[in-house]
Motif scaffolding. Structure first.
Motif, PDB file in Angstrom:
ATOM      1  N   GLU A   1     -11.599   3.651  -2.614  1.00  0.00           N
ATOM      2  CA  GLU A   1     -10.797   2.864  -3.547  1.00  0.00           C
ATOM      3  C   GLU A   1      -9.307   3.137  -3.369  1.00  0.00           C
ATOM      4  O   GLU A   1      -8.884   4.283  -3.255  1.00  0.00           O
ATOM      5  CB  GLU A   1     -11.208   3.196  -4.977  1.00  0.00           C
ATOM      6  CG  GLU A   1     -10.615   2.279  -6.024  1.00  0.00           C
ATOM      7  CD  GLU A   1     -11.210   2.525  -7.403  1.00  0.00           C
ATOM      8  OE1 GLU A   1     -10.556   2.154  -8.396  1.00  0.00           O
ATOM      9  OE2 GLU A   1     -12.316   3.098  -7.484  1.00  0.00           O
ATOM     10  N   ILE A   2      -8.522   2.069  -3.326  1.00  0.00           N
ATOM     11  CA  ILE A   2      -7.067   2.182  -3.265  1.00  0.00           C
ATOM     12  C   ILE A   2      -6.463   1.211  -4.273  1.00  0.00           C
ATOM     13  O   ILE A   2      -7.124   0.295  -4.755  1.00  0.00           O
ATOM     14  CB  ILE A   2      -6.509   1.871  -1.857  1.00  0.00           C
ATOM     15  CG1 ILE A   2      -6.859   0.422  -1.457  1.00  0.00           C
ATOM     16  CG2 ILE A   2      -7.011   2.867  -0.829  1.00  0.00           C
ATOM     17  CD1 ILE A   2      -6.163  -0.052  -0.199  1.00  0.00           C
ATOM     18  N   SER A   3      -5.210   1.426  -4.573  1.00  0.00           N
ATOM     19  CA  SER A   3      -4.475   0.502  -5.432  1.00  0.00           C
ATOM     20  C   SER A   3      -3.447  -0.226  -4.580  1.00  0.00           C
ATOM     21  O   SER A   3      -3.171   0.164  -3.444  1.00  0.00           O
ATOM     22  CB  SER A   3      -3.788   1.250  -6.573  1.00  0.00           C
ATOM     23  OG  SER A   3      -2.872   2.205  -6.053  1.00  0.00           O
ATOM     24  N   THR A   4      -2.884  -1.262  -5.129  1.00  0.00           N
ATOM     25  CA  THR A   4      -1.866  -2.022  -4.401  1.00  0.00           C
ATOM     26  C   THR A   4      -0.814  -2.519  -5.364  1.00  0.00           C
ATOM     27  O   THR A   4      -1.068  -2.669  -6.562  1.00  0.00           O
ATOM     28  CB  THR A   4      -2.495  -3.217  -3.644  1.00  0.00           C
ATOM     29  OG1 THR A   4      -1.533  -3.814  -2.798  1.00  0.00           O
ATOM     30  CG2 THR A   4      -3.016  -4.248  -4.614  1.00  0.00           C
TER      31      THR A   4
ATOM     32  N   HIS B   1       0.842  -1.193   0.000  1.00  0.00           N
ATOM     33  CA  HIS B   1       0.000   0.000   0.000  1.00  0.00           C
ATOM     34  C   HIS B   1       0.882   1.249   0.000  1.00  0.00           C
ATOM     35  O   HIS B   1       1.801   1.366   0.812  1.00  0.00           O
ATOM     36  CB  HIS B   1      -0.902   0.024   1.229  1.00  0.00           C
ATOM     37  CG  HIS B   1      -1.786  -1.181   1.345  1.00  0.00           C
ATOM     38  ND1 HIS B   1      -2.694  -1.528   0.381  1.00  0.00           N
ATOM     39  CD2 HIS B   1      -1.882  -2.120   2.313  1.00  0.00           C
ATOM     40  CE1 HIS B   1      -3.333  -2.631   0.753  1.00  0.00           C
ATOM     41  NE2 HIS B   1      -2.851  -3.011   1.921  1.00  0.00           N
TER      42      HIS B   1
ATOM     43  N   ARG C   1      -6.972   9.844   1.177  1.00  0.00           N
ATOM     44  CA  ARG C   1      -8.274   9.333   0.736  1.00  0.00           C
ATOM     45  C   ARG C   1      -9.047   8.753   1.908  1.00  0.00           C
ATOM     46  O   ARG C   1     -10.276   8.823   1.959  1.00  0.00           O
ATOM     47  CB  ARG C   1      -8.086   8.245  -0.319  1.00  0.00           C
ATOM     48  CG  ARG C   1      -7.399   8.675  -1.589  1.00  0.00           C
ATOM     49  CD  ARG C   1      -7.384   7.511  -2.578  1.00  0.00           C
ATOM     50  NE  ARG C   1      -6.498   7.756  -3.707  1.00  0.00           N
ATOM     51  CZ  ARG C   1      -6.283   6.904  -4.701  1.00  0.00           C
ATOM     52  NH1 ARG C   1      -6.909   5.729  -4.680  1.00  0.00           N
ATOM     53  NH2 ARG C   1      -5.468   7.198  -5.691  1.00  0.00           N
TER      54      ARG C   1
ATOM     55  N   ARG D   1      -9.224  -2.645  -2.453  1.00  0.00           N
ATOM     56  CA  ARG D   1      -8.557  -2.911  -3.727  1.00  0.00           C
ATOM     57  C   ARG D   1      -9.540  -3.339  -4.796  1.00  0.00           C
ATOM     58  O   ARG D   1      -9.177  -3.421  -5.972  1.00  0.00           O
ATOM     59  CB  ARG D   1      -7.514  -4.032  -3.536  1.00  0.00           C
ATOM     60  CG  ARG D   1      -6.395  -3.689  -2.581  1.00  0.00           C
ATOM     61  CD  ARG D   1      -5.679  -4.934  -2.063  1.00  0.00           C
ATOM     62  NE  ARG D   1      -6.497  -5.658  -1.086  1.00  0.00           N
ATOM     63  CZ  ARG D   1      -6.078  -6.735  -0.436  1.00  0.00           C
ATOM     64  NH1 ARG D   1      -4.873  -7.221  -0.668  1.00  0.00           N
ATOM     65  NH2 ARG D   1      -6.871  -7.329   0.439  1.00  0.00           N
TER      66      ARG D   1
ATOM     67  N   GLY E   1      -9.813   0.808   3.130  1.00  0.00           N
ATOM     68  CA  GLY E   1      -9.246   0.933   1.793  1.00  0.00           C
ATOM     69  C   GLY E   1      -9.503  -0.336   1.010  1.00  0.00           C
ATOM     70  O   GLY E   1      -9.096  -1.418   1.427  1.00  0.00           O
TER      71      GLY E   1
ATOM     72  N   SER F   1      -8.188  -5.948   3.849  1.00  0.00           N
ATOM     73  CA  SER F   1      -7.334  -4.801   3.551  1.00  0.00           C
ATOM     74  C   SER F   1      -6.453  -4.439   4.743  1.00  0.00           C
ATOM     75  O   SER F   1      -6.893  -4.461   5.891  1.00  0.00           O
ATOM     76  CB  SER F   1      -8.202  -3.591   3.174  1.00  0.00           C
ATOM     77  OG  SER F   1      -7.414  -2.442   3.001  1.00  0.00           O
TER      78      SER F   1
ATOM     79  N   GLN G   1      -1.795   7.313  -0.521  1.00  0.00           N
ATOM     80  CA  GLN G   1      -3.241   7.139  -0.559  1.00  0.00           C
ATOM     81  C   GLN G   1      -3.915   7.439   0.783  1.00  0.00           C
ATOM     82  O   GLN G   1      -5.139   7.411   0.881  1.00  0.00           O
ATOM     83  CB  GLN G   1      -3.581   5.703  -0.977  1.00  0.00           C
ATOM     84  CG  GLN G   1      -3.025   5.343  -2.354  1.00  0.00           C
ATOM     85  CD  GLN G   1      -3.313   3.904  -2.740  1.00  0.00           C
ATOM     86  OE1 GLN G   1      -4.237   3.621  -3.493  1.00  0.00           O
ATOM     87  NE2 GLN G   1      -2.519   2.996  -2.186  1.00  0.00           N
TER      88      GLN G   1
END
Length: 287
Positions: free
Chosen positions: A183-186, A81, A88, A105, A103, A142, A85
């Motif tokens: 929404e988060i990215s990984t 992570h 957010r 993914r 958060g 998460s 982010q």
């Protein structure tokens, strides 16, 4: 920030997190490498477990150290992570829209970065957690979350290991807290292989969730399947009784149908009793 043998990534994660937090606490959970030393050099406050106790125990230690905080962020130390982010997750709490921010993914159907074998197992854990807590969370495992300071007393921290992710969501739901997902990215990269075997890890988490379900959702766990078994038993019993009236005796199937109906009735009533007891306990605890 729970950490166990993360000397390769801990420094960059701490430095990135410091840009968005007033204080960064790393719980070195019995690492045998230079995790704690590097975290301290990067500017984190390091709390040390002499031996490896598990992620749940590390988070418990960390939360005990931040009881005076307005907002707490938890983030994994393996670099999956990005600390960039964090804003957010802070925004919904600052605006009063949520008490807990998860958060995700997989919000909006994303998550293509996740290895397929992991996603299959996570789907099962997501379903079990959501049923147990009456939730609708897309990423129950998460490692990037935000908590308002007033939520700290809600969490039991019974789980010592990775089951803590599901346990905290269920605790928040039982307490009536407002939970929101963002929404988060990984990035998995070299960290795609979990420290624990993914099969045994997923199975152990699922077993713990099911154990919690016995207390949190006994109607699902006992009453629903028990009622179905009781119904099937009665239907089969009527069918075999009708055959008996027509001159055909099915002794063992008839006994089996009777036992199915009796066992189903027992499960259904057990679920109702456990449901009443769990509600009484929750009310007594002030939740």
């Amino acid at each position: 920030m729970p950490a166990y043998n993360e000397e390769k990534t801990i420094g960059s994660v701490v430095l990135g997190t410091r840009q968005h937090a007033l204080r960064v606490i790393v719980v070195d959970d019995g690492s045998t490498d230079r995790t704690g030393e590097i975290a301290k050099l990067a500017g984190a406050q390091v709390l040390v477990h002499p031996t490896n106790q598990g992620k749940g125990a590390a988070l418990k230690t960390g939360f005990k150290a931040v009881t005076d905080s307005d907002i707490i962020i938890t983030i994994d130390s393996d670099g999956q992570h990005s600390p960039s982010q964090i804003p957010r997750l802070l925004d919904p709490i600052i605006k009063g829209e949520a008490d807990v921010v998860n958060g995700s993914r997989y919000l909006s159907g994303n998550g293509k970065e996740t290895p397929a074998y992991r996603r299959v197992g996570q789907n099962v854990l997501d379903a079990a957690t959501n049923i147990s807590g009456d939730l609708n969370i897309t990423d129950t495992q998460s490692g990037l979350r935000a908590f308002a300071g007033h939520t700290i007393p809600v969490f039991r921290f019974n789980s010592k290991g990775y089951t803590i992710e599901s346990e905290m969501l269920i605790d928040a739901a039982n307490a009536g807290l407002k939970i929101k997902e963002v929404e988060i990215s990984t990035t998995y990269g070299d960290n795609a292989d979990h420290k624990a075997n993914p099969i045994t890890h997923g199975f152990s988490v699922l077993v713990k969730i099911l154990q919690d379900m016995e207390f949190n959702r006994p109607l699902y766990y006992f009453s629903v399947p028990g009622t179905l078994m009781m119904f099937v038993g009665f239907v089969l019993g009527i069918y075999f009784f009708d055959r008996y009236l027509n001159g055909t005796l099915n002794f063992f199937p008839s006994i089996g149908a009777a036992l199915l109906a009796i066992f189903g009735s027992f499960m259904a009533f057990t679920g109702l009793i456990l449901h009443s007891m769990s509600r009484m306990i929750i009310r007594a605890m002030g939740k």
